[in-house]
Motif scaffolding. Structure first.
Motif, short mmCIF file in Angstrom:
data_model
loop_
_atom_site.label_atom_id
_atom_site.label_comp_id
_atom_site.label_asym_id
_atom_site.label_seq_id
_atom_site.Cartn_x
_atom_site.Cartn_y
_atom_site.Cartn_z
N LYS A 1 -21.62 11.60 9.38
CA LYS A 1 -22.74 10.43 10.47
C LYS A 1 -22.64 10.94 11.29
O LYS A 1 -23.88 11.53 12.19
CB LYS A 1 -21.36 9.20 10.57
CG LYS A 1 -21.97 8.39 9.70
CD LYS A 1 -20.61 7.08 10.15
CE LYS A 1 -21.10 6.16 8.99
NZ LYS A 1 -20.45 4.50 9.73
N LEU A 2 -22.19 12.16 11.64
CA LEU A 2 -21.68 13.36 12.95
C LEU A 2 -22.24 14.42 12.59
O LEU A 2 -23.49 14.28 13.72
CB LEU A 2 -20.32 13.92 13.40
CG LEU A 2 -20.08 14.54 14.37
CD1 LEU A 2 -20.60 13.73 15.54
CD2 LEU A 2 -18.68 15.49 14.64
N ARG A 3 -22.57 14.64 11.80
CA ARG A 3 -23.50 15.95 11.27
C ARG A 3 -25.24 15.13 11.41
O ARG A 3 -26.03 16.05 11.78
CB ARG A 3 -23.41 16.39 9.77
CG ARG A 3 -21.72 16.79 9.94
CD ARG A 3 -21.47 17.84 7.89
NE ARG A 3 -22.67 18.54 8.07
CZ ARG A 3 -22.60 19.76 7.69
NH1 ARG A 3 -21.89 20.62 8.15
NH2 ARG A 3 -23.63 20.49 7.26
N ALA A 4 -25.19 13.76 11.03
CA ALA A 4 -26.49 13.26 11.15
C ALA A 4 -27.25 13.21 12.48
O ALA A 4 -28.75 13.74 12.76
CB ALA A 4 -27.15 12.40 10.00
N GLU A 5 -26.34 13.32 13.62
CA GLU A 5 -26.30 13.08 14.82
C GLU A 5 -26.97 14.45 14.94
O GLU A 5 -27.86 14.25 15.83
CB GLU A 5 -25.58 12.15 15.30
CG GLU A 5 -24.70 10.86 15.30
CD GLU A 5 -23.71 10.52 15.72
OE1 GLU A 5 -23.42 11.17 16.79
OE2 GLU A 5 -23.23 9.35 15.40
N LEU A 6 -25.71 15.58 14.73
CA LEU A 6 -26.62 16.91 15.06
C LEU A 6 -28.06 17.62 14.21
O LEU A 6 -28.30 18.87 14.98
CB LEU A 6 -25.42 17.27 14.86
CG LEU A 6 -24.09 17.37 15.95
CD1 LEU A 6 -23.38 17.91 15.15
CD2 LEU A 6 -24.81 17.98 16.72
#
Length: 177
Positions: A15-20
């Motif tokens: 999820k964090l990687r998708a936001e970045l």
């Protein structure tokens, strides 16, 4: 904050990687949804094998792709290394000191050998082929030296007597005249 450890599950990390704007990590599960997701994102996503939630294994190429996306330098593969390896620098001073020490020791041995051959007579413990002696031969030599001494003493006495006799004769001849 520098000493804190943040633990995230792979789902939370994705999820964090998708936001970045990064590709999500692949998880080896048997579910059909993850397989479809892997096929859809095969160009951008990384192959991740995970036996434990805290352990992620990546190949060198996958790691380099991830590093380039994060703005880091890629890892070097030792087999593709093109830089020539150089021999370590030689310590010339140490080599010179060792050579000097060896030369000094050689000279010491040579001087010691010359001293032993030229100045030192044979000792009681050493045996030369010429001087092989046992107790009997030593006793014979001592007797001969004693005999030689007594004969030289007798010769000196006889020569003194002869000289004194000659003097007496000369004196008596002079007194007679």
């Amino acid at each position: 904050m520098a000493g804190e450890t943040i633990e995230l599950s792979i789902e939370e990390t994705n999820k964090l990687r998708a936001e970045l704007g990064l590709a999500p990590l692949r998880i080896n599960n048997s579910s059909k949804d993850t397989k479809k997701e892997q096929q859809h994102n095969s160009d951008d996503a990384l192959n991740v094998s995970s036996t434990n939630k805290n352990e992620i294994e990546l190949s060198l190429e996958e790691s380099n792709k991830l590093r380039s996306k994060l703005g880091l330098k890629p890892l070097n593969n030792e087999s593709t290394r093109k830089e020539p390896e150089h021999k370590p620098a030689r310590n010339e001073d140490e080599i010179r000191r060792v050579k000097d020490h060896i030369e000094k020791e050689k000279l010491k041995r040579q001087v010691q050998k010359n001293i032993e051959t030229n100045f030192v007579t044979t000792t009681l413990g050493s045996s030369n082929n010429d001087d092989d002696e046992n107790a009997v031969s030593w006793a014979m030599k001592m007797k001969q030296t004693k005999d030689n001494k007594t004969t030289t003493i007798k010769k000196k006495k006889s020569s003194k007597q002869l000289i004194s006799n000659q003097k007496n004769c000369l004196m008596s001849n002079q007194s007679i005249k």
